[in-house]
Design an enzyme around this catalytic site. Sequence first.
Site, PDB file in Angstrom:
ATOM      1  N   SER A 124       0.806  -1.217   0.000  1.00  0.00           N
ATOM      2  CA  SER A 124       0.000   0.000   0.000  1.00  0.00           C
ATOM      3  C   SER A 124       0.844   1.274   0.000  1.00  0.00           C
ATOM      4  O   SER A 124       0.459   2.268  -0.619  1.00  0.00           O
ATOM      5  CB  SER A 124      -0.975   0.014   1.181  1.00  0.00           C
ATOM      6  OG  SER A 124      -0.294  -0.190   2.397  1.00  0.00           O
ATOM      7  N   HIS A 175       1.044   4.977   4.213  1.00  0.00           N
ATOM      8  CA  HIS A 175       0.188   5.534   3.158  1.00  0.00           C
ATOM      9  C   HIS A 175       0.532   6.999   2.898  1.00  0.00           C
ATOM     10  O   HIS A 175       0.774   7.404   1.753  1.00  0.00           O
ATOM     11  CB  HIS A 175      -1.283   5.421   3.557  1.00  0.00           C
ATOM     12  CG  HIS A 175      -1.787   4.017   3.628  1.00  0.00           C
ATOM     13  ND1 HIS A 175      -3.086   3.705   3.948  1.00  0.00           N
ATOM     14  CD2 HIS A 175      -1.156   2.828   3.418  1.00  0.00           C
ATOM     15  CE1 HIS A 175      -3.250   2.395   3.935  1.00  0.00           C
ATOM     16  NE2 HIS A 175      -2.091   1.839   3.621  1.00  0.00           N
TER      17      HIS A 175
END
Length: 205
Positions: A124, A175
């Site tokens: 991610s 992220h």
Amino acid sequence: MEEIKKAPMTVLLMLVNVIVFLAVEITGGSQDTLHMVDCGAAFAPLIIENKEWYRLFTCMFLHFGMSHLANNMLVLFVLGQRLEPVAGKVRLLLIYILGGVGGNIFSFFLDLEKGDYAVSAGASGAVFAVMGAMIYVLVRNRGRVQDLSARQILIMAAFSLYFGFTSSGVDNAAHVGGMICGFLIAVLVYHPGRIYPRKIRNAEP
């Protein structure tokens, strides 16, 4: 086949993630935390005490379960097949790898500051790096690349971050760090019209 021709590096990165996932599943299971650590997941105490810095890289190709893998690969596919044709294979790879590692480093130092250590894995951070790069590319291309607009990517980024911050067990630092790193790397390597001239073939007489 058209997607492979248009974005071969994106497909290759997806394939590597899938192969690693299958290998982890066969050898012990992707939901077994200890096995994931053995396979290279990030864990701050091991990185600091044993100098296992490679974990900041290897953890990008590990996933906790099929849904974790599928979600990351879906977003990578959607963004990669649009970014790669305009940025190029090598630049996409740089954004993915360097942005992913950058996000993991950001998460690592935040863990050290908080003293809250968790086993971390997943693509991610790298996927958010591709998202951050896509935002910059859209800015440079007056708000649209193929069928993707700046508004659409910003909504996607906002929902992705919101979902992360409202869910448990999500490495939000990776992220955010990945997205920032991806944007900055794109600033450095993406210069439309100057770095990517099209090859012109001489016509046959």
